[in-house]
Design an enzyme around this catalytic site. Structure first.
Site, mmCIF file in Angstrom:
data_model
loop_
_atom_site.group_PDB
_atom_site.id
_atom_site.type_symbol
_atom_site.label_atom_id
_atom_site.label_comp_id
_atom_site.label_asym_id
_atom_site.label_seq_id
_atom_site.Cartn_x
_atom_site.Cartn_y
_atom_site.Cartn_z
ATOM 1 N N GLY B 11 61.081 35.203 39.271
ATOM 2 C CA GLY B 11 60.144 35.433 38.181
ATOM 3 C C GLY B 11 59.262 36.639 38.422
ATOM 4 O O GLY B 11 58.575 36.733 39.435
ATOM 5 N N GLY B 13 56.674 37.649 36.494
ATOM 6 C CA GLY B 13 55.456 37.565 35.690
ATOM 7 C C GLY B 13 54.245 37.935 36.539
ATOM 8 O O GLY B 13 54.363 38.591 37.584
ATOM 9 N N PHE B 14 53.087 37.494 36.119
ATOM 10 C CA PHE B 14 51.865 37.824 36.847
ATOM 11 C C PHE B 14 51.921 37.360 38.305
ATOM 12 O O PHE B 14 51.567 38.111 39.211
ATOM 13 C CB PHE B 14 50.654 37.195 36.162
ATOM 14 C CG PHE B 14 50.278 37.871 34.876
ATOM 15 C CD1 PHE B 14 49.660 39.108 34.893
ATOM 16 C CD2 PHE B 14 50.552 37.292 33.647
ATOM 17 C CE1 PHE B 14 49.313 39.753 33.716
ATOM 18 C CE2 PHE B 14 50.206 37.926 32.463
ATOM 19 C CZ PHE B 14 49.587 39.159 32.496
ATOM 20 N N GLY B 15 52.387 36.127 38.529
ATOM 21 C CA GLY B 15 52.392 35.575 39.880
ATOM 22 C C GLY B 15 53.414 36.244 40.780
ATOM 23 O O GLY B 15 53.096 36.705 41.879
ATOM 24 N N GLU B 171 43.541 33.720 18.714
ATOM 25 C CA GLU B 171 44.020 35.093 18.563
ATOM 26 C C GLU B 171 44.899 35.222 17.322
ATOM 27 O O GLU B 171 44.715 36.130 16.511
ATOM 28 C CB GLU B 171 44.867 35.490 19.780
ATOM 29 C CG GLU B 171 44.089 35.744 21.038
ATOM 30 C CD GLU B 171 44.968 35.644 22.281
ATOM 31 O OE1 GLU B 171 44.402 35.688 23.390
ATOM 32 O OE2 GLU B 171 46.198 35.500 22.155
ATOM 33 N N ASP B 308 52.202 28.889 36.475
ATOM 34 C CA ASP B 308 52.236 27.748 35.563
ATOM 35 C C ASP B 308 53.007 26.538 36.086
ATOM 36 O O ASP B 308 52.751 25.417 35.662
ATOM 37 C CB ASP B 308 52.857 28.162 34.218
ATOM 38 C CG ASP B 308 51.897 28.984 33.379
ATOM 39 O OD1 ASP B 308 50.839 29.371 33.910
ATOM 40 O OD2 ASP B 308 52.195 29.236 32.204
ATOM 41 N N ALA B 324 46.754 33.824 33.808
ATOM 42 C CA ALA B 324 47.243 34.934 34.626
ATOM 43 C C ALA B 324 46.511 35.049 35.956
ATOM 44 O O ALA B 324 47.117 35.258 37.008
ATOM 45 C CB ALA B 324 47.113 36.240 33.837
ATOM 46 N N GLN B 325 45.191 34.910 35.923
ATOM 47 C CA GLN B 325 44.389 35.043 37.144
ATOM 48 C C GLN B 325 44.823 34.104 38.249
ATOM 49 O O GLN B 325 44.930 34.492 39.407
ATOM 50 C CB GLN B 325 42.933 34.698 36.824
ATOM 51 C CG GLN B 325 42.129 35.802 36.237
ATOM 52 C CD GLN B 325 40.671 35.357 36.214
ATOM 53 O OE1 GLN B 325 40.004 35.335 37.245
ATOM 54 N NE2 GLN B 325 40.198 34.986 35.058
#
Lengths: 437, 437
Positions: B11, B13-15, B171, B308, B324-325
């Protein structure tokens, strides 16, 4: 109150939109019908296919463009039939629209010269969806090569064939060469993207057949300089998952290539053929409708054909090319004729195409141009090309920044939009050959 | 020569990306495997769904990001299974990869709480494809309303329901309100886009449940000010082509709405469930894997779960949110632990999540933020939001201009990317109700 003259325009491309805009202040009521909700700036489509621009960068929503033009209604719909005697257009959902004047600017579609099975293996550059599919195909090929088990397999994934060396073929092969040699330079660990073979195949004896011979030669030199192999006088006889089969002289050759792009010819759309049938109009081999000097169909002075669907000739009886300029001037001319008709004038000078110049772009700072007989190539031609396209896109999009951004990325060889999208990005992977490591 | 410690990261993604980048100078050999070839900046996905940004604007090709990081190989592939005892990951094409350390950062997928049939009518905002599908759905609804035969039909096409008032729901509904009242203001002739109803439904007693109560109230006021109707304490019981059925107290109500968007919860992916099964790990109701304080799976000190998919708790035993953090800090932590292990150190302080602040954006110059206990709303919160996202996106994309362009369009209410793409843009048109005029 007198009923306004109603103009129905089919197609919001270069021709249709030019007509609509020209009729902005005319005493008419317009309905613009398009299958898509956007006007597409086709000349930059190859930039989408090669990951430099996003679809949104080269498209302007028709409603946005015409939002302040109050005499025009924009409708999303697809015309499938026409009743020229009742003066009525029929859409695919059964809706009908009556017209006083009809402007048909539905364009053309890709022709595989009777080999429709090739479409599966060799997408063309006609729609946004095809452009993103080509992007997927190109980027995926490098990914697949990186994971290939054998040298041969990697080689086939790193061989790219572009069929047809017209403007589109030159643009695509030049951009592909730049991707391989510059953009992806440092991105892989097992393969070397610079070893990719990019082969441009052309049936004729020279590239860019619509240009003067010296510019053809120049263009070939430019694209060869980028690392593209040009093969001329060649006839493609088959395209499959494995690659391309072609005849060169008497020899039949096969080339293993997992990525083949089609930059061949165009033909009429189903609606164009239906219209020809309904009006009993003559067509050429490609299905283009032969129009009168005022761009109307014989016997139907209220139906104008403009752009790629029209077979119109210049003073030397040479057919006009299927380019944006011809379509735009045709659209403006049709608008003028309609205004004259409304004002009661019947006789108008015939349509005359004024060629402002032909251009083809090959790569960064590499283009050829033929402008009023001046033959220009290299950086000067590229700057002219950039300027002309900049003007147009700014006019339609008010998005100056798109071009600045793109120019910036062009200089830095980065390609921000190189995404592989579509529901199953990994589904191409051949499940019959499990790789193990 | 000693073999390098091999880290496989699933993955990008952010992580996953945070872990890879943190290990840039570590004595390891990394393989980053992702189903997609790009890192996606999820927090701006709603901008793609609402036509402000193009997919390419919020995505960075993983190869590009990691092109100079020589200890890392990027592979396009999808992990489907794992053998935690043999330390091996298996992809969907049968390829296997051995690891010394495994970092699982495969994220989550949308949960329809057991009502998977709703997916067809209420897309969520998890992938680029879904974002463009939502864009299609929204813009198409206005087109369809313009061509509607009856008042009721037009009304149903102009009714938009967003289910779930978390950050994504806020949003989406805020952006939708801006589209209706500003962007499309002058674009239609029969309908008035400003009459569109945008309804935000929430099961809880307040919007943005993760925020302090005063900010929830503030956010509701901001979104209501944009024209969104907020309905709280409501339970959606069905979603179909016709609209939404919901329970409010004891009353069951129906709402005719042709556009429903899902901003509900998330659940584990099939790979996450498979991993839990193979490692006999405990999971929570949503399928998240309960990890040890060092983010590893019990009994498997070489498998880290971040982002997640991880069920990690803070000092108060409260589970960490799926933002995300948390993923980024988790990724950096896992990288640190791996380095320590290689250096022979076994004992490390547990993972501690440092919350830099929570933000939610509602519309132009409208946001709420909770930063170190300071509650901020309106323009100041929006400027902070803009700044934080600007920094991140510039870091990853070096595309400053994207943000400038977007800010420019934001101010002018234009939306350059409002294209309806997909092979058959007109196919939605209901063929059973031919419109005639």
């Amino acid at each position: 109150m007198e009923k306004n003259h109603r103009v129905v325009i089919l197609g919001g491309g270069f021709g249709g939109l030019a007509a609509v805009m020209k009729l902005k202040r005319a005493p008419v009521e317009m309905i613009l019908i398009d299958r898509r909700n956007f006007h597409l700036f086709q000349p930059l489509m190859y930039q989408v296919a090669t990951g430099s621009l996003s679809p949104g960068d080269i498209a302007a929503p028709l409603r946005g463009v015409l939002s302040r033009q109050k005499n025009t209604q924009v409708l999303l719909g697809e015309a499938t039939d026409v009743d020229p005697d009742a003066k009525r257009v029929i859409l695919n959902d059964g809706a009908t629209f009556d017209y006083d004047s009809l402007i048909v600017a539905t364009g053309s579609q890709t022709s595989y010269y009777g080999n429709d099975s090739w479409r599966e293996w060799a997408p063309s550059l006609k729609s946004i969806e095809e452009a993103t599919a080509i992007r997927h195909k190109i980027l995926y090929a490098f990914e697949r090569a990186e994971r290939a088990d054998t040298e041969d397999e990697a080689r086939a994934w790193l061989t790219f064939v572009i069929v047809g060396a017209g403007a589109t073929g030159m643009e695509l092969s030049g951009a592909l060469a730049e991707i391989a040699t510059e953009t992806l330079r440092h991105d892989f660990r097992k393969i070397n993207p610079q070893e990719a073979r990019i082969i441009l195949m052309e049936g004729a004896a020279r590239v860019l057949g619509a240009f003067p011979e010296d510019l053809s030669a120049k263009a070939e030199k430019l694209v060869t300089g980028l690392g593209v192999e040009v093969i001329k006088n060649v006839m493609v006889t088959n395209i499959s998952a494995a690659g391309v089969t072609f005849k060169r002289g008497d020899a039949v050759q096969q080339l293993a290539a997992r990525t083949v792009l089609w930059a061949g010819g165009v033909t009429a759309t189903p609606f164009g053929r239906k219209l020809a049938e309904r009006t009993r109009a003559e067509t050429d081999r490609g299905g283009r409708i032969k129009v009168k000097p005022d761009l109307t169909i014989p016997n139907y002075p209220d139906i104008f054909i403009i752009g790629d669907l029209a077979y119109a000739v210049d003073k030397e009886e040479k057919p006009l090319p299927g380019v944006a300029q011809v379509a735009m001037q045709g659209g403006a001319y049709a608008a003028k004729v309609i205004c004259a008709h409304i004002a009661g004038k019947r006789e108008l000078p015939p349509f005359h195409y004024f060629n402002k110049g032909d251009m083809a772009v090959i790569g960064r700072a590499a283009a050829v141009a033929n402008i009023f007989g001046f033959h220009i190539s290299g950086l000067p031609a590229w700057l002219i090309w950039l300027f002309v396209h900049l003007i147009y896109i700014v006019e339609f999009q008010s998005r100056v920044l798109v071009f600045i951004q793109w120019g910036f990325e062009y200089l830095t060889f980065s390609r921000g939009a190189r995404l592989i999208t579509g529901e199953a990005a990994t589904d191409y992977i051949d499940k019959s050959s499990p790789a193990s490591r």
